[in-house]
Design a protein around this motif. Structure first.
Motif, PDB file in Angstrom:
ATOM      1  N   GLU A 162       0.829  -1.200   0.000  1.00 29.83           N
ATOM      2  CA  GLU A 162       0.000   0.000   0.000  1.00 29.83           C
ATOM      3  C   GLU A 162       0.872   1.262   0.000  1.00 29.83           C
ATOM      4  N   LEU A 163       1.994   1.237   0.706  1.00 32.45           N
ATOM      5  CA  LEU A 163       2.925   2.370   0.679  1.00 32.45           C
ATOM      6  C   LEU A 163       3.488   2.569  -0.727  1.00 32.45           C
ATOM      7  N   ALA A 164       3.830   1.478  -1.384  1.00 30.77           N
ATOM      8  CA  ALA A 164       4.341   1.555  -2.751  1.00 30.77           C
ATOM      9  C   ALA A 164       3.280   2.120  -3.689  1.00 30.77           C
ATOM     10  N   ILE A 165       2.028   1.743  -3.478  1.00 33.15           N
ATOM     11  CA  ILE A 165       0.937   2.279  -4.289  1.00 33.15           C
ATOM     12  C   ILE A 165       0.876   3.800  -4.122  1.00 33.15           C
ATOM     13  N   GLY A 166       0.998   4.278  -2.909  1.00 36.59           N
ATOM     14  CA  GLY A 166       0.977   5.718  -2.664  1.00 36.59           C
ATOM     15  C   GLY A 166       2.083   6.440  -3.422  1.00 36.59           C
ATOM     16  N   ILE A 167       3.254   5.858  -3.416  1.00 32.24           N
ATOM     17  CA  ILE A 167       4.384   6.452  -4.132  1.00 32.24           C
ATOM     18  C   ILE A 167       4.095   6.487  -5.628  1.00 32.24           C
ATOM     19  N   LEU A 168       3.615   5.371  -6.164  1.00 38.60           N
ATOM     20  CA  LEU A 168       3.336   5.312  -7.598  1.00 38.60           C
ATOM     21  C   LEU A 168       2.209   6.261  -7.992  1.00 38.60           C
ATOM     22  N   GLU A 169       1.131   6.270  -7.219  1.00 44.53           N
ATOM     23  CA  GLU A 169      -0.007   7.125  -7.560  1.00 44.53           C
ATOM     24  C   GLU A 169       0.358   8.603  -7.467  1.00 44.53           C
ATOM     25  N   SER A 170       1.265   8.964  -6.562  1.00 48.77           N
ATOM     26  CA  SER A 170       1.700  10.357  -6.483  1.00 48.77           C
ATOM     27  C   SER A 170       2.545  10.743  -7.697  1.00 48.77           C
ATOM     28  N   ASN A 171       2.972   9.736  -8.451  1.00 45.63           N
ATOM     29  CA  ASN A 171       3.722   9.957  -9.687  1.00 45.63           C
ATOM     30  C   ASN A 171       2.890   9.639 -10.925  1.00 45.63           C
ATOM     31  N   GLY A 172       1.577   9.538 -10.749  1.00 47.12           N
ATOM     32  CA  GLY A 172       0.678   9.367 -11.882  1.00 47.12           C
ATOM     33  C   GLY A 172       0.518   7.954 -12.409  1.00 47.12           C
ATOM     34  N   ILE A 173       0.931   6.960 -11.629  1.00 50.22           N
ATOM     35  CA  ILE A 173       0.813   5.567 -12.070  1.00 50.22           C
ATOM     36  C   ILE A 173      -0.213   4.857 -11.189  1.00 50.22           C
ATOM     37  N   ASN A 174      -1.230   4.299 -11.813  1.00 51.55           N
ATOM     38  CA  ASN A 174      -2.246   3.541 -11.083  1.00 51.55           C
ATOM     39  C   ASN A 174      -1.704   2.166 -10.728  1.00 51.55           C
ATOM     40  N   ALA A 175      -2.042   1.705  -9.542  1.00 56.69           N
ATOM     41  CA  ALA A 175      -1.592   0.404  -9.068  1.00 56.69           C
ATOM     42  C   ALA A 175      -2.611  -0.152  -8.081  1.00 56.69           C
TER      43      ALA A 175
END
Length: 73
Positions: free
Chosen positions: A17-30
């Motif tokens: 979930e932390l990794a998802i937050g990082i990716l989504e803050s960079n415009g990548i859905n996960a």
């Protein structure tokens, strides 16, 4: 539309979930794929292969690059 791929596997859902937050803050859905009975059975998640971080195949290379940069910091 591209297929989804497992970018990385984590032992615990909260790590994914932390990794998802990082990716989504960079415009990548996960999203996370893994069975832990809605968080009530983390031991089940570990027994079934962990929390799989899923992204679109087209985003996989960039997503891995972002996570690697974050891990390096």
């Amino acid at each position: 539309m591209s297929d989804t791929v497992c970018l990385k596997t984590f032992q615990y859902r909260h790590e994914a979930e932390l990794a998802i937050g990082i990716l989504e803050s960079n415009g990548i859905n996960a999203f996370v794929s893994g069975d832990d009975y809605g968080g009530a059975g983390p031991h089940i998640l570990q027994a079934t292969g962990g929390a799989k971080l899923m992204v679109l195949e087209d985003d996989a290379e960039k997503a891995l690059e972002i996570l690697n940069e974050y891990d390096a910091e």
